[in-house]
Design a protein around this motif. Structure first.
Motif, PDB file in Angstrom:
ATOM      1  N   ASP A  84      73.539 125.978  94.359  1.00  0.00           N
ATOM      2  CA  ASP A  84      74.283 126.431  95.540  1.00  0.00           C
ATOM      3  C   ASP A  84      73.428 126.326  96.791  1.00  0.00           C
ATOM      4  O   ASP A  84      73.690 126.962  97.793  1.00  0.00           O
ATOM      5  CB  ASP A  84      74.739 127.876  95.332  1.00  0.00           C
ATOM      6  CG  ASP A  84      75.882 128.260  96.261  1.00  0.00           C
ATOM      7  OD1 ASP A  84      76.683 127.379  96.620  1.00  0.00           O
ATOM      8  OD2 ASP A  84      75.949 129.435  96.638  1.00  0.00           O
ATOM      9  N   ALA A  85      72.376 125.526  96.716  1.00  0.00           N
ATOM     10  CA  ALA A  85      71.429 125.495  97.822  1.00  0.00           C
ATOM     11  C   ALA A  85      71.881 124.602  98.967  1.00  0.00           C
ATOM     12  O   ALA A  85      71.522 124.834 100.119  1.00  0.00           O
ATOM     13  CB  ALA A  85      70.062 125.036  97.320  1.00  0.00           C
ATOM     14  N   ASP A  86      72.655 123.562  98.681  1.00  0.00           N
ATOM     15  CA  ASP A  86      72.985 122.570  99.689  1.00  0.00           C
ATOM     16  C   ASP A  86      74.493 122.347  99.706  1.00  0.00           C
ATOM     17  O   ASP A  86      75.075 121.897  98.717  1.00  0.00           O
ATOM     18  CB  ASP A  86      72.258 121.260  99.390  1.00  0.00           C
ATOM     19  CG  ASP A  86      72.364 120.265 100.540  1.00  0.00           C
ATOM     20  OD1 ASP A  86      73.244 120.439 101.416  1.00  0.00           O
ATOM     21  OD2 ASP A  86      71.573 119.308 100.566  1.00  0.00           O
ATOM     22  N   ALA A  87      75.122 122.653 100.830  1.00  0.00           N
ATOM     23  CA  ALA A  87      76.578 122.522 100.950  1.00  0.00           C
ATOM     24  C   ALA A  87      77.031 121.084 101.029  1.00  0.00           C
ATOM     25  O   ALA A  87      78.230 120.815 100.960  1.00  0.00           O
ATOM     26  CB  ALA A  87      77.063 123.285 102.190  1.00  0.00           C
ATOM     27  N   THR A  88      76.103 120.156 101.171  1.00  0.00           N
ATOM     28  CA  THR A  88      76.480 118.746 101.331  1.00  0.00           C
ATOM     29  C   THR A  88      76.121 117.912 100.106  1.00  0.00           C
ATOM     30  O   THR A  88      76.147 116.682 100.170  1.00  0.00           O
ATOM     31  CB  THR A  88      75.797 118.144 102.571  1.00  0.00           C
ATOM     32  OG1 THR A  88      74.373 118.153 102.384  1.00  0.00           O
ATOM     33  CG2 THR A  88      76.144 118.933 103.818  1.00  0.00           C
ATOM     34  N   GLN A  89      75.792 118.560  98.996  1.00  0.00           N
ATOM     35  CA  GLN A  89      75.443 117.853  97.773  1.00  0.00           C
ATOM     36  C   GLN A  89      76.267 118.400  96.611  1.00  0.00           C
ATOM     37  O   GLN A  89      76.510 119.601  96.535  1.00  0.00           O
ATOM     38  CB  GLN A  89      73.954 118.007  97.457  1.00  0.00           C
ATOM     39  CG  GLN A  89      73.023 117.434  98.508  1.00  0.00           C
ATOM     40  CD  GLN A  89      73.059 115.909  98.533  1.00  0.00           C
ATOM     41  OE1 GLN A  89      73.191 115.257  97.503  1.00  0.00           O
ATOM     42  NE2 GLN A  89      72.933 115.337  99.723  1.00  0.00           N
ATOM     43  N   GLY A  90      76.690 117.525  95.708  1.00  0.00           N
ATOM     44  CA  GLY A  90      77.420 117.961  94.534  1.00  0.00           C
ATOM     45  C   GLY A  90      78.918 117.834  94.698  1.00  0.00           C
ATOM     46  O   GLY A  90      79.425 117.236  95.650  1.00  0.00           O
ATOM     47  N   GLU A  91      79.632 118.430  93.757  1.00  0.00           N
ATOM     48  CA  GLU A  91      81.092 118.284  93.703  1.00  0.00           C
ATOM     49  C   GLU A  91      81.792 119.560  94.140  1.00  0.00           C
ATOM     50  O   GLU A  91      81.396 120.662  93.777  1.00  0.00           O
ATOM     51  CB  GLU A  91      81.535 117.943  92.275  1.00  0.00           C
ATOM     52  CG  GLU A  91      83.043 117.755  92.136  1.00  0.00           C
ATOM     53  CD  GLU A  91      83.470 117.485  90.710  1.00  0.00           C
ATOM     54  OE1 GLU A  91      83.536 116.293  90.326  1.00  0.00           O
ATOM     55  OE2 GLU A  91      83.720 118.468  89.977  1.00  0.00           O
ATOM     56  N   VAL A  92      82.850 119.396  94.934  1.00  0.00           N
ATOM     57  CA  VAL A  92      83.756 120.498  95.229  1.00  0.00           C
ATOM     58  C   VAL A  92      85.146 120.069  94.777  1.00  0.00           C
ATOM     59  O   VAL A  92      85.585 118.953  95.047  1.00  0.00           O
ATOM     60  CB  VAL A  92      83.737 120.874  96.731  1.00  0.00           C
ATOM     61  CG1 VAL A  92      84.149 119.701  97.604  1.00  0.00           C
ATOM     62  CG2 VAL A  92      84.635 122.079  96.988  1.00  0.00           C
ATOM     63  N   ALA A  93      85.809 120.939  94.016  1.00  0.00           N
ATOM     64  CA  ALA A  93      87.103 120.606  93.432  1.00  0.00           C
ATOM     65  C   ALA A  93      88.173 121.519  94.018  1.00  0.00           C
ATOM     66  O   ALA A  93      88.031 122.745  94.001  1.00  0.00           O
ATOM     67  CB  ALA A  93      87.048 120.766  91.914  1.00  0.00           C
ATOM     68  N   LEU A  94      89.242 120.919  94.554  1.00  0.00           N
ATOM     69  CA  LEU A  94      90.337 121.711  95.096  1.00  0.00           C
ATOM     70  C   LEU A  94      91.674 121.097  94.718  1.00  0.00           C
ATOM     71  O   LEU A  94      91.791 119.889  94.522  1.00  0.00           O
ATOM     72  CB  LEU A  94      90.227 121.868  96.611  1.00  0.00           C
ATOM     73  CG  LEU A  94      90.426 120.654  97.508  1.00  0.00           C
ATOM     74  CD1 LEU A  94      90.761 121.106  98.920  1.00  0.00           C
ATOM     75  CD2 LEU A  94      89.177 119.775  97.547  1.00  0.00           C
ATOM     76  N   ILE A  95      92.678 121.953  94.630  1.00  0.00           N
ATOM     77  CA  ILE A  95      94.015 121.560  94.214  1.00  0.00           C
ATOM     78  C   ILE A  95      95.007 122.184  95.178  1.00  0.00           C
ATOM     79  O   ILE A  95      94.902 123.372  95.506  1.00  0.00           O
ATOM     80  CB  ILE A  95      94.270 121.985  92.750  1.00  0.00           C
ATOM     81  CG1 ILE A  95      95.660 121.589  92.293  1.00  0.00           C
ATOM     82  CG2 ILE A  95      94.005 123.456  92.517  1.00  0.00           C
ATOM     83  CD1 ILE A  95      95.853 121.728  90.777  1.00  0.00           C
ATOM     84  N   THR A  96      95.969 121.385  95.684  1.00  0.00           N
ATOM     85  CA  THR A  96      96.852 121.840  96.749  1.00  0.00           C
ATOM     86  C   THR A  96      98.259 121.307  96.559  1.00  0.00           C
ATOM     87  O   THR A  96      98.458 120.282  95.896  1.00  0.00           O
ATOM     88  CB  THR A  96      96.361 121.357  98.129  1.00  0.00           C
ATOM     89  OG1 THR A  96      96.631 119.949  98.256  1.00  0.00           O
ATOM     90  CG2 THR A  96      94.884 121.608  98.328  1.00  0.00           C
ATOM     91  N   PRO A  97      99.256 121.952  97.178  1.00  0.00           N
ATOM     92  CA  PRO A  97     100.589 121.349  97.235  1.00  0.00           C
ATOM     93  C   PRO A  97     100.566 120.049  98.040  1.00  0.00           C
ATOM     94  O   PRO A  97      99.617 119.768  98.790  1.00  0.00           O
ATOM     95  CB  PRO A  97     101.430 122.430  97.939  1.00  0.00           C
ATOM     96  CG  PRO A  97     100.665 123.697  97.766  1.00  0.00           C
ATOM     97  CD  PRO A  97      99.229 123.293  97.760  1.00  0.00           C
ATOM     98  N   GLY A  98     101.642 119.274  97.894  1.00  0.00           N
ATOM     99  CA  GLY A  98     101.658 117.934  98.473  1.00  0.00           C
ATOM    100  C   GLY A  98     101.540 117.887  99.979  1.00  0.00           C
ATOM    101  O   GLY A  98     100.778 117.086 100.530  1.00  0.00           O
ATOM    102  N   SER A  99     102.272 118.742 100.691  1.00  0.00           N
ATOM    103  CA  SER A  99     102.316 118.631 102.148  1.00  0.00           C
ATOM    104  C   SER A  99     100.950 118.880 102.777  1.00  0.00           C
ATOM    105  O   SER A  99     100.427 118.045 103.514  1.00  0.00           O
ATOM    106  CB  SER A  99     103.339 119.609 102.715  1.00  0.00           C
ATOM    107  OG  SER A  99     103.384 119.522 104.125  1.00  0.00           O
TER     108      SER A  99
END
Length: 303
Positions: A84-99
């Motif tokens: 969790d040291a670098d906000a610009t490295q690694g994967e972030v996963a998100l899921i959203t409605p279509g719009s």
């Protein structure tokens, strides 16, 4: 499971080609390195051909070396997810409605171009699937259109999004009969959205179920095609329509007082967001505030 130290000794030996140098690099005795290799050969058969001045891998040894590389890559991926040291490295996963997904996905790509070490994994899904995916830890972040009451989730208001009556470019809507004449292009939540919005414009109407249906798509990102071609009208959230207008012109009909949904960020309540997820939220807030002055971004400034 194979002892990781045995694999490390074997991979280093394959790289250096010498037991003494391998032992020196790993801080082991030469006898320990030899023992690790013997343990692996007991499992997989002959791995090395020992020559006076070099070592040669057998086919089994080459296969094991590939496996060592795969194990190392998996370890690096795990370390990246847990770090969790670098906000610009690694994967972030998100899921959203279509719009809202159509609206923010180009922004996420911009963010990834700015920070090549960041990998964004985004999925489009209805509210029910978003809730399930976040609850079962398949995605760290989700966006939903209704605030959940599950105590395992933290919900933070993100942005307001109005519903819109979207019609072909050369059409006008003055009465319910105009809607009947044009026909309805339905989608997964089309009738529910249409009933909510059209009750404001045409009080006492018989409901979207009674409109002639000219088409249907479960992909909200594709509804602009039949509407732009004059095949019917639809009712969708504003962000979907704005995403369409990058490719095909459509028209928004006036419907009186707006019907507005609040969109909510959700994540598991038991642990804090990663630095990557928090960075994505901040980035989207800044981009949306800059691009949509007329819309209300509800996300608290501290996020």
């Amino acid at each position: 499971m194979v002892n990781p130290q045995w694999l490390k000794s074997f991979a280093t030996l394959a790289e250096l080609g010498n037991f003494t140098r391998t032992a020196d690099r790993l801080g082991l005795t030469q006898a320990a390195v030899s023992q690790h290799v013997r343990h692996l050969e007991d499992l997989y058969g002959s791995l090395l051909i020992r020559r006076p001045r070099a070592l040669e891998l057998t086919p089994a040894g080459a296969a094991l070396l590939e496996y060592c590389a795969e194990v190392n890559q998996a370890h690096e991926r795990l370390a990246s997810r847990l770090s969790d040291a670098d906000a610009t490295q690694g994967e972030v996963a998100l899921i959203t409605p279509g719009s809202i997904g159509l609206f923010i996905y180009p922004m996420l790509l911009d963010l990834q171009q700015e920070h090549p070490g960041l990998a964004v994994r985004h999925r489009f899904a209805p509210d029910t699937e978003v809730l399930e995916a976040v609850l079962h830890n398949r995605y760290e972040l989700g966006i939903v259109t209704l605030k959940p009451d599950d105590t395992r989730l933290t919900a933070t208001p993100f942005i307001e999004e109005p519903l819109e009556l979207v019609i072909p470019p050369d059409e006008e809507v003055h009465s319910w009969d105009d809607l009947v004449r044009i026909g309805f292009i339905d989608h997964a939540e089309g009738q529910a959205m249409a009933n909510r919005l059209l009750s404001r414009r045409f009080p006492g109407n018989p409901g979207a179920f009674h409109l002639p249906r000219r088409g249907f798509s479960n992909q909200i990102g594709m509804l602009h095609e039949p509407v732009a071609r004059g095949l019917g009208f639809t009712v969708v959230p504003r962000f979907a329509r704005e995403a369409w207008e990058r490719t095909r012109p459509v028209k928004v009909a006036e419907c009186g007082p707006p019907v507005v949904d609040t969109l909510w960020w959700i994540h598991r309540a038991e642990w804090p967001l990663s630095a990557r997820a928090t960075g994505v939220i901040r980035y989207l807030r800044q981009r949306i505030e800059a691009a949509c002055g007329s819309m209300v971004c509800l996300l608290p400034p501290e996020l």
